[in-house]
Design an enzyme around this catalytic site. Sequence first.
Site, PDB file in Angstrom:
ATOM      1  CD  GLU A 175       2.781  -6.920   6.979  1.00  0.00           C
ATOM      2  OE1 GLU A 175       2.878  -7.347   6.566  1.00  0.00           O
ATOM      3  OE2 GLU A 175       4.343  -6.668   6.465  1.00  0.00           O
TER       4      GLU A 175
ATOM      5  CG  ASP B  21       3.045 -10.919   5.382  1.00  0.00           C
ATOM      6  OD1 ASP B  21       2.050 -10.824   4.633  1.00  0.00           O
ATOM      7  OD2 ASP B  21       4.220 -10.436   6.422  1.00  0.00           O
TER       8      ASP B  21
ATOM      9  CG  HIS C  91       0.563  -8.004   4.115  1.00  0.00           C
ATOM     10  ND1 HIS C  91       2.020  -8.429   3.777  1.00  0.00           N
ATOM     11  CD2 HIS C  91       0.209  -7.593   2.359  1.00  0.00           C
ATOM     12  CE1 HIS C  91       1.744  -7.314   2.571  1.00  0.00           C
ATOM     13  NE2 HIS C  91       1.398  -7.462   2.049  1.00  0.00           N
TER      14      HIS C  91
ATOM     15  CG  ASP D 217      -2.125   0.064   1.431  1.00  0.00           C
ATOM     16  OD1 ASP D 217      -2.250   0.058   0.738  1.00  0.00           O
ATOM     17  OD2 ASP D 217      -1.974  -1.124   1.628  1.00  0.00           O
TER      18      ASP D 217
HETATM   19  C1  F6R Z   1      -0.804  -2.853  -1.930  1.00  0.00           C
HETATM   20  C2  F6R Z   1      -1.693  -3.756  -0.274  1.00  0.00           C
HETATM   21  C3  F6R Z   1      -0.578  -5.052  -0.258  1.00  0.00           C
HETATM   22  C4  F6R Z   1      -0.237  -5.133  -1.488  1.00  0.00           C
HETATM   23  C5  F6R Z   1       0.098  -6.924  -1.372  1.00  0.00           C
HETATM   24  C6  F6R Z   1       0.910  -7.442  -2.594  1.00  0.00           C
HETATM   25  O1  F6R Z   1      -2.327  -1.589  -1.406  1.00  0.00           O
HETATM   26  O2  F6R Z   1      -2.066  -3.103   0.187  1.00  0.00           O
HETATM   27  O3  F6R Z   1      -1.309  -5.503   0.735  1.00  0.00           O
HETATM   28  O4  F6R Z   1      -1.646  -5.982  -2.280  1.00  0.00           O
HETATM   29  O5  F6R Z   1       1.461  -5.871  -0.522  1.00  0.00           O
HETATM   30  O6  F6R Z   1       1.676  -6.726  -3.203  1.00  0.00           O
HETATM   31  P1  F6R Z   1       1.496  -7.138  -4.822  1.00  0.00           P
HETATM   32  O7  F6R Z   1       0.971  -6.656  -5.824  1.00  0.00           O
HETATM   33  O8  F6R Z   1       3.664  -5.794  -4.882  1.00  0.00           O
HETATM   34  O9  F6R Z   1       2.579  -8.125  -4.751  1.00  0.00           O
END
Ligand code: F6R
Length: 260
Positions: free
Chosen positions: A143, A136, A138, A67
């Site tokens: 989301e 959450d 995702h 992403d």
């Molecule tokens: C990032 C992504 C997100 C993160 C998620 C957890 O490329 O796709 O799904 O993996 O927001 O973020 P962290 O690892 O910072 O807790």
Amino acid sequence: MAEVLIVKNKEEAGALVAEHIAAKVKANPAFTLGVATGSTPLPVYRGLAAQAEAGVDFSGITCFALDEYVGLPAGHPESYRAVVDREVTEPLGLDVARVNVPDGSADGVQTAGERYEEALRAHGGVDLQLLGIGTDGHLAFNEPGSSFGSLTRVKTLTEQTREDNARFFDSIDDVPMHCVTQGLGTILRAGHLVMLAFGEGKADAVAGAVEGAVSASMPGSAIQLHAHATVVIDEAAASKLKFADYYRHAQRNKPDWQGI
Ligand code: F6R
């Protein structure tokens, strides 16, 4: 159900996954690695950098990021292009042209999803996709409510995600509202999914993803539909799993030849 590996800490997780990837790259120098950003995969990237220093040649691999934020100026240190280049491209000595990140620029965003899907298709897909999970639930930036069939497209971040990610910016107002993200349908096409999570704050999301109902309300639960999904977590992230004792039992009795 995904295979769940409960490890002591994130360093052990990083070394375990990096070793596995290095072995795959040695067997297939043209391996395709799907990379995630955020803090979760960093121990894997440190492990990969150590493998590179020990002589593993990663120069033939191709990477696809999950992403990108929409609208950050080119070169912004928190753009996922910059993060992936800092954490993966440079330490592994990759040619930047082999490292694909969705186009989140204001000019390109309208067609970014289709172009990324086409690039993935033309390349032949991803062999192993690293994943983190949001508090959450995702996956990438899919989301809650994202379709399991979704492809790369623009999404609006939840306020929860913007708050979670504000730590990377000066304030929450600087966190972009939109992103371009691989869809759950895109992610499910990868050959092997490796989802990591560390800390108490991820325990609910991990339990929902691994053991909860398969539902668009919990995007992480999409991993339950995949034939080869591995979940690597620490004790704190595992603390709400109902079948944790069984996962430990299976882990202790895992055949040596099996790998992850
Ligand atoms: C990032 C992504 C997100 C993160 C998620 C957890 O490329 O796709 O799904 O993996 O927001 O973020 P962290 O690892 O910072 O807790």
